[in-house]
Structure formats: structure tokens, C-alpha cells
Design a protein around this motif. Structure first.
Motif, PDB file in Angstrom:
ATOM      1  N   SER A 128       0.825  -1.201   0.000  1.00  0.00           N
ATOM      2  CA  SER A 128       0.000   0.000   0.000  1.00  0.00           C
ATOM      3  C   SER A 128       0.858   1.248   0.000  1.00  0.00           C
ATOM      4  CB  SER A 128      -0.922   0.035   1.221  1.00  0.00           C
ATOM      5  OG  SER A 128      -0.172   0.179   2.409  1.00  0.00           O
ATOM      6  N   SER A 142       0.070   5.324   1.216  1.00  0.00           N
ATOM      7  CA  SER A 142      -0.923   6.200   1.842  1.00  0.00           C
ATOM      8  C   SER A 142      -0.245   7.494   2.250  1.00  0.00           C
ATOM      9  CB  SER A 142      -1.537   5.520   3.074  1.00  0.00           C
ATOM     10  OG  SER A 142      -0.526   5.225   4.027  1.00  0.00           O
ATOM     11  N   ASP A 143      -1.049   8.507   2.583  1.00  0.00           N
ATOM     12  CA  ASP A 143      -0.461   9.717   3.137  1.00  0.00           C
ATOM     13  C   ASP A 143      -1.255  10.181   4.355  1.00  0.00           C
ATOM     14  OD1 ASP A 143      -2.617  11.295   2.265  1.00  0.00           O
ATOM     15  OD2 ASP A 143      -1.533  12.177   0.596  1.00  0.00           O
ATOM     16  N   GLY A 159      -4.909  11.359   4.044  1.00  0.00           N
ATOM     17  CA  GLY A 159      -5.969  10.456   3.618  1.00  0.00           C
ATOM     18  C   GLY A 159      -6.333  10.557   2.155  1.00  0.00           C
ATOM     19  N   ASP A 160      -5.419  11.066   1.313  1.00  0.00           N
ATOM     20  CA  ASP A 160      -5.701  11.134  -0.120  1.00  0.00           C
ATOM     21  C   ASP A 160      -5.855   9.719  -0.691  1.00  0.00           C
ATOM     22  OD1 ASP A 160      -5.596  13.977  -0.386  1.00  0.00           O
ATOM     23  OD2 ASP A 160      -3.420  13.871  -0.212  1.00  0.00           O
ATOM     24  N   PRO A 161      -6.745   9.524  -1.679  1.00  0.00           N
ATOM     25  CA  PRO A 161      -7.105   8.181  -2.152  1.00  0.00           C
ATOM     26  C   PRO A 161      -6.134   7.620  -3.190  1.00  0.00           C
ATOM     27  CG  PRO A 161      -8.441   9.804  -3.279  1.00  0.00           C
ATOM     28  CD  PRO A 161      -7.581  10.570  -2.309  1.00  0.00           C
ATOM     29  N   TRP A 218       2.015   4.685  -7.957  1.00  0.00           N
ATOM     30  CA  TRP A 218       0.760   4.979  -7.270  1.00  0.00           C
ATOM     31  C   TRP A 218       0.444   6.456  -7.468  1.00  0.00           C
ATOM     32  CZ3 TRP A 218      -1.196   0.962  -3.870  1.00  0.00           C
ATOM     33  CH2 TRP A 218      -0.359  -0.155  -3.793  1.00  0.00           C
TER      34      TRP A 218
END
Length: 201
Positions: free
Chosen positions: A48, A50-51, A54-56, A74
Motif C-alpha cells: 500500500s 498512503s499519506d 488520507g488522499d485516495p 501509485w
């Protein structure tokens, strides 16, 4: 017109995660493009990205080479501006990791993989210093599109360089764990971009 804004990048030896934080605040409506390199003896891959905002993120591409090095790309639209998000890659198992998070303006705001319209890739072994290339994509249908090139290897201590017509944006080299380079090229209608990276044997 798509424009490079900033990048944050890094690498580490065997680890269960790797994070980088942007040097300046990001802008809502811009896009993050993240190149991840993973290598381990047990064929770990990127599970995964992620940041902290919470950006998708969606995975636009991944490829595992025969030497167990995986390259994945990504991307996510930036929903929250005025902050310095921390971007984290988590592998399926502890591994050597590299990450390059590049912010662009002027790209698609789609929150799924349709933000990327076409791709090309290649893998191989160089017998001497050379420029390795992805192979050309089909001709682009409009002006002001952006080609983003991503390169990863398992760390040979080489200094990587961008290929012909491309501008280096994030260069994680030389390194003895994982090396990577992210580059881009602004396109005119009908262009057939062919990303390349200069590397050693």
C-alpha cells in the motif's frame, strides 16, 4: 499545462515501511505521483501507499523483475491543501525500499486509475553503461499531456540520469539497496514518448 511542483524521496535497507514528507505545503487539486521500489530475497512487493492527509491512492502500475525487484507507481489527487503530507509505503514483508513522491499541477483530478491513459514498460540487463528505455507509447491524442517515466533497480551504486527529452524530478541514486529515478516530459499532440534512464552495467 502540467507543471512539476516539488518532490520528496528516500531509500532504506531492510524495513517494514518507508515515509517521506514534502518540503513545502501541497495544493488542493494537484496530484501526487509516487514511484516505489521494493527488493527482498522473499519477493516482497508494495502492499500500500498512503499519506497523512488520507488522499485516495490507487496503484496505476506494478511489475516484478526476475531478480525480485518490484517497481510500482501509485497516484492520488490532493484533497487537502496547505499541509505537508507524509507519504508512506508499506511492503508485504520487510524489504529494501525506495520512494519518490512528486507533486504536479495541471493533471487529471480523477480519484481512480483513469488518471493514467496509457503505459509502456520494459525490463532487462545492461552489459555496460547504457540508456534503458520503456518503449514508446501510442501517439497521444492532445497537446499538454505529461509523460512520467519511472525506473527502479535493486541498488548497484550507479548514478542514474534522465533519458533523452526527459527532465529528472526525483533521483534516488547512487545507492546499494534500491535506486530509482522519476522523470517527465511535456508532450505535443501526436508525440510517442519513450522514457529512458542512463545506468551502469
Amino acid at each position: 499545462v502540467p507543471l512539476f511542483v516539488q518532490q520528496a524521496s528516500g531509500h532504506t535497507g531492510t524495513s517494514s515501511a518507508l515515509s517521506v514528507t514534502s518540503a513545502a505545503s501541497v495544493t488542493a487539486g494537484n496530484r501526487l505521483v509516487v514511484t516505489v521500489g521494493v527488493w527482498s530475497t522473499n519477493s516482497a512487493t508494495a502492499a500500500s501507499v498512503s499519506d497523512s492527509s488520507g488522499d485516495p491512492f490507487v496503484e496505476a502500475f506494478h511489475f516484478a523483475a526476475p531478480d525480485k525487484t518490484e517497481l510500482s507507481v501509485w497516484t492520488a489527487p490532493i484533497f487537502t491543501g496547505g499541509v505537508r503530507p507524509t507519504v508512506t509505503v508499506t511492503p508485504t514483508a520487510a524489504a529494501d525500499l525506495s520512494i519518490a513522491a512528486v507533486e504536479y499541477s495541471g493533471l487529471s483530478t480523477a480519484s481512480d486509475a483513469t488518471a493514467v491513459d496509457q503505459m509502456a514498460h520494459a525490463t532487462g540487463t545492461t552489459g555496460a553503461a547504457a540508456v534503458v528505455q520503456s518503449g514508446a507509447t501510442a501517439a497521444v491524442s492532445g497537446a499538454n499531456e505529461l509523460a512520467v517515466g519511472s525506473y527502479v533497480d535493486s541498488g548497484f551504486g550507479d548514478t542514474l540520469t534522465s533519458g533523452p527529452g526527459f527532465t529528472s524530478r526525483a533521483n534516488v541514486s547512487p545507492a546499494n539497496d534500491v535506486e530509482s529515478l522519476t522523470e517527465d516530459q511535456l508532450l505535443t499532440q501526436g508525440a510517442t514518448p519513450n522514457a529512458g534512464v542512463g545506468t551502469g552495467a
